[in-house]
Scaffold this motif. Structure first.
Motif, mmCIF file in Angstrom:
data_model
loop_
_atom_site.group_PDB
_atom_site.id
_atom_site.type_symbol
_atom_site.label_atom_id
_atom_site.label_comp_id
_atom_site.label_asym_id
_atom_site.label_seq_id
_atom_site.Cartn_x
_atom_site.Cartn_y
_atom_site.Cartn_z
ATOM 1 N N ARG A 141 1.184 -22.504 -19.919
ATOM 2 C CA ARG A 141 0.710 -21.245 -19.353
ATOM 3 C C ARG A 141 0.941 -20.137 -20.366
ATOM 4 O O ARG A 141 1.651 -20.306 -21.354
ATOM 5 N N TYR A 142 0.340 -18.972 -20.116
ATOM 6 C CA TYR A 142 0.533 -17.830 -21.003
ATOM 7 C C TYR A 142 1.809 -17.087 -20.637
ATOM 8 O O TYR A 142 2.041 -16.765 -19.472
ATOM 9 N N GLY A 143 2.613 -16.777 -21.660
ATOM 10 C CA GLY A 143 3.784 -15.941 -21.469
ATOM 11 C C GLY A 143 3.496 -14.525 -21.940
ATOM 12 O O GLY A 143 2.341 -14.084 -22.006
ATOM 13 N N ILE A 144 4.538 -13.787 -22.273
ATOM 14 C CA ILE A 144 4.375 -12.407 -22.730
ATOM 15 C C ILE A 144 3.550 -12.365 -24.011
ATOM 16 O O ILE A 144 3.673 -13.238 -24.876
ATOM 17 N N ASP A 145 2.668 -11.394 -24.115
ATOM 18 C CA ASP A 145 1.762 -11.220 -25.254
ATOM 19 C C ASP A 145 0.839 -12.424 -25.454
ATOM 20 O O ASP A 145 0.329 -12.650 -26.549
ATOM 21 N N GLY A 146 0.625 -13.206 -24.381
ATOM 22 C CA GLY A 146 -0.307 -14.332 -24.466
ATOM 23 C C GLY A 146 0.221 -15.536 -25.195
ATOM 24 O O GLY A 146 -0.540 -16.457 -25.500
ATOM 25 N N ALA A 178 -6.332 -22.730 -18.409
ATOM 26 C CA ALA A 178 -7.758 -22.857 -18.071
ATOM 27 C C ALA A 178 -8.200 -21.753 -17.122
ATOM 28 O O ALA A 178 -9.306 -21.216 -17.238
ATOM 29 N N HIS A 179 -7.344 -21.386 -16.171
ATOM 30 C CA HIS A 179 -7.684 -20.320 -15.225
ATOM 31 C C HIS A 179 -7.715 -18.964 -15.926
ATOM 32 O O HIS A 179 -8.554 -18.107 -15.620
ATOM 33 N N ASN A 180 -6.780 -18.753 -16.872
ATOM 34 C CA ASN A 180 -6.795 -17.501 -17.639
ATOM 35 C C ASN A 180 -8.113 -17.342 -18.381
ATOM 36 O O ASN A 180 -8.730 -16.277 -18.371
ATOM 37 N N GLU A 181 -8.524 -18.389 -19.058
ATOM 38 C CA GLU A 181 -9.758 -18.319 -19.841
ATOM 39 C C GLU A 181 -10.970 -18.099 -18.947
ATOM 40 O O GLU A 181 -11.950 -17.471 -19.349
ATOM 41 N N HIS A 182 -10.891 -18.609 -17.713
ATOM 42 C CA HIS A 182 -12.005 -18.429 -16.774
ATOM 43 C C HIS A 182 -12.074 -16.990 -16.272
ATOM 44 O O HIS A 182 -13.162 -16.393 -16.238
ATOM 45 N N TYR A 183 -10.926 -16.419 -15.898
ATOM 46 C CA TYR A 183 -10.941 -15.114 -15.238
ATOM 47 C C TYR A 183 -10.928 -13.926 -16.206
ATOM 48 O O TYR A 183 -11.325 -12.823 -15.828
ATOM 49 N N ARG A 184 -10.469 -14.133 -17.447
ATOM 50 C CA ARG A 184 -10.357 -12.995 -18.371
ATOM 51 C C ARG A 184 -11.721 -12.362 -18.655
ATOM 52 O O ARG A 184 -11.795 -11.162 -18.941
ATOM 53 N N GLY A 185 -12.774 -13.134 -18.544
ATOM 54 C CA GLY A 185 -14.111 -12.593 -18.772
ATOM 55 C C GLY A 185 -14.771 -12.057 -17.516
ATOM 56 O O GLY A 185 -15.858 -11.479 -17.586
ATOM 57 N N LYS A 186 -14.122 -12.243 -16.367
ATOM 58 C CA LYS A 186 -14.722 -11.834 -15.101
ATOM 59 C C LYS A 186 -14.036 -10.630 -14.461
ATOM 60 O O LYS A 186 -14.620 -9.946 -13.625
ATOM 61 N N ILE A 187 -12.776 -10.371 -14.840
ATOM 62 C CA ILE A 187 -12.007 -9.294 -14.217
ATOM 63 C C ILE A 187 -11.514 -8.340 -15.298
ATOM 64 O O ILE A 187 -10.842 -8.753 -16.246
ATOM 65 N N ASP A 188 -11.870 -7.053 -15.161
ATOM 66 C CA ASP A 188 -11.445 -6.048 -16.128
ATOM 67 C C ASP A 188 -9.920 -5.977 -16.206
ATOM 68 O O ASP A 188 -9.229 -6.009 -15.176
ATOM 69 N N LEU A 242 -4.023 -7.765 -19.369
ATOM 70 C CA LEU A 242 -2.898 -6.833 -19.419
ATOM 71 C C LEU A 242 -1.723 -7.334 -18.588
ATOM 72 O O LEU A 242 -0.608 -6.820 -18.724
ATOM 73 N N ARG A 243 -1.954 -8.321 -17.732
ATOM 74 C CA ARG A 243 -0.861 -8.942 -16.998
ATOM 75 C C ARG A 243 0.182 -9.534 -17.963
ATOM 76 O O ARG A 243 1.349 -9.689 -17.608
ATOM 77 N N HIS A 244 -0.249 -9.844 -19.177
ATOM 78 C CA HIS A 244 0.621 -10.530 -20.120
ATOM 79 C C HIS A 244 1.383 -9.575 -21.037
ATOM 80 O O HIS A 244 1.947 -10.002 -22.044
ATOM 81 N N LYS A 245 1.407 -8.289 -20.685
ATOM 82 C CA LYS A 245 2.229 -7.342 -21.443
ATOM 83 C C LYS A 245 3.687 -7.403 -20.998
ATOM 84 O O LYS A 245 4.547 -6.715 -21.565
ATOM 85 N N VAL A 246 3.969 -8.181 -19.943
ATOM 86 C CA VAL A 246 5.348 -8.435 -19.511
ATOM 87 C C VAL A 246 5.497 -9.949 -19.320
ATOM 88 O O VAL A 246 4.506 -10.684 -19.283
ATOM 89 N N LYS A 247 6.728 -10.412 -19.186
ATOM 90 C CA LYS A 247 6.956 -11.835 -18.952
ATOM 91 C C LYS A 247 6.443 -12.217 -17.565
ATOM 92 O O LYS A 247 6.538 -11.440 -16.622
#
Length: 471
Positions: free
Chosen positions: A321-326, A393-403, A407-412
């Protein structure tokens, strides 16, 4: 070795902040010890009270003045001015309290002034030595940040000139990105020519791929539409974004100003977990996770045995999964399914999902499958409270659909969060559900405080374990 690999201090920023705070405390204590030794004063309550009072005041003032924030890009004189002012105000408060409020002074005035002068000299001297060492490392390519400038106009050229003339900042300038010119740009007052590395679209793509740590936007105000477009696109990256003034209205995420060798910039997408905040957050995570793991050790052992006895396969499910700063992390969960999906095609669990084991169904309904994530917290990959980590996989799907999704990944990422206690958890079978989850996550980041974290932890006990969407 690229710029991302050379950021050797970035993963340890919170620890460095704690160490520097402790070093300041030691300097003040050491200076008092030297002063009373030189004046043959016996150790008693008087110097002890004066020192402890000064440390408390210095601690409070240093938080207020952001003394332990990153000083990259700031001149050493500014740091010395701030530490000198903080110590002078702390000492003056103790001195006046001693002089005006106490019938018998704690220490002789000469001893107090000697203590002040020695502390000030040592606080400044070790910072000069530290900054000199860091500057030398950065000149050799260590602890650097890769930066790009959006806009090759006069303002961008001025900023590039300041960066190029100050290698001690450790900013590795990738070049300009501009829609209207392609020829290299000569930096004013020097023979240096910097390339125009591509268009603004190219900048977004490189930021998305993780090649850029910081982006400085220097486009003219008449390009308002283009600037807004660029900031929206960069919100889908983990790069820190700064606008070189003037700045108009944006949906700011912990905006803060910073100087780059005299040129003011404003961060518009940044993390609240800097300086003292990062120390508080990490201390909270260590204390709570250690205490909780001690409490749940026996239940976790029993759950492990039940999983092992009721279905073949490992006890833990490790998912990327993605942690802080991706940055990629491995999140631990008790295995609740017969399959181990961890690739580009991760299917969310649905009600009545046949992949779920009998014991797994119980674990998921009660959120007990999440308990191993307290180990992730103790190791520093996650926090107790924060946006829930999604599968890659879900991150890659939603990052292009939700403005502003990324930025959720600027924190842990967290075990629990503001979205979860408000009911936005479980399966996100519609875009609206994920949108609501992201809105709550960003609201948490906007308004973070220790007290809000404790409130979320408290509410999780009553609202976060069992929910109709947990299956």
């Amino acid at each position: 070795m690229n710029g991302m690999d050379r950021g050797i201090l970035r993963p340890h920023q919170a620890t460095i902040s704690v160490l520097q705070r402790l070093l300041d405390f030691f300097v003040i204590l050491f200076s008092m010890g030297i002063s009373i030794k030189l004046n043959s004063i016996p150790l008693s309550y008087a110097p002890t009270v004066a020192t402890l009072l000064s440390l408390v005041i210095f601690y409070l003032l240093s938080d207020f003045s952001h003394l332990y924030n990153s000083w990259r890009g700031e001149r050493i004189s500014e740091e010395l001015r701030k530490v000198g002012g903080t110590w002078a105000l702390s000492f003056t408060t103790v001195f006046l309290a001693d002089y005006l409020l106490l019938a018998t002074p704690l220490l002789d005035d000469a001893v107090m002034l000697q203590w002040f002068a020695l502390s000030l000299a040592l606080l400044c001297c070790y910072r000069v030595l530290l900054r000199t060492s860091l500057n030398a490392l950065r000149r050799r390519g260590f602890n650097t940040r890769t930066v790009a400038i959006a806009g090759a106009g006069p303002l961008g050229q001025r900023l590039a000139g300041n960066i190029a003339s100050a290698p001690w900042m450790g900013l590795d300038l990738l070049g300009f990105f501009d829609d209207k010119r392609r020829d290299p740009v000569r930096i004013a007052g020097s023979k240096i020519k910097l390339p125009v590395s591509g268009s603004l679209e190219d900048l977004v793509e490189q930021a998305r791929s993780g090649q850029i740590d910081r982006v400085y936007i220097t486009l003219p105000m008449r390009s308002e539409a283009r600037i807004k477009w660029l900031t929206e696109k960069l919100s889908d990256t983990t790069a820190s974004v700064y606008i070189v003034p003037d700045v108009f209205i944006f949906e700011l995420l912990h905006a803060r100003s910073q100087n780059i060798n005299g040129v003011p910039t404003i961060s518009i997408f940044d993390s609240p977990m800097t300086g003292a905040n990062s120390v508080i957050k990490r201390a909270e995570d260590i204390v709570l996770s250690a205490a909780i793991l001690a409490i749940i050790a026996i239940p976790m052992t029993l759950i492990s045995l039940m999983i092992k006895l009721t279905s073949p396969g490992p006890i833990f499910f490790r998912q990327k999964r993605y942690g802080i700063d991706g940055r990629s992390i491995e999140v631990l969960k008790f295995r609740s399914m017969r399959v181990m999906e961890n690739d580009g095609n991760v299917v969310q669990a649905t009600r009545g999902d046949t992949r779920i084991t009998p014991i797994g169904a119980l674990l998921r309904r009660t959120s007990l499958d999440e308990l191993p994530q307290f180990i992730n917290v103790l190791l520093g990959d996650m926090s107790i409270v924060g946006p829930r980590p999604h599968a890659v996989a879900h991150n890659e799907h939603y990052r292009g659909k939700i403005d502003s999704y990324m930025l959720r990944h600027k924190v842990k990422p967290g075990i629990t969060g503001w979205a979860q206690i408000n009911g936005w958890r479980g399966e996100t079978d519609t875009l609206d559900k994920m949108q609501k989850r992201v809105e709550h996550d960003l609201a948490y980041i906007h308004n973070w405080s220790l007290w809000w974290d404790l409130k979320i932890v408290f509410l999780t006990v009553f609202k976060g374990f069992i929910h109709k969407n947990a299956y």
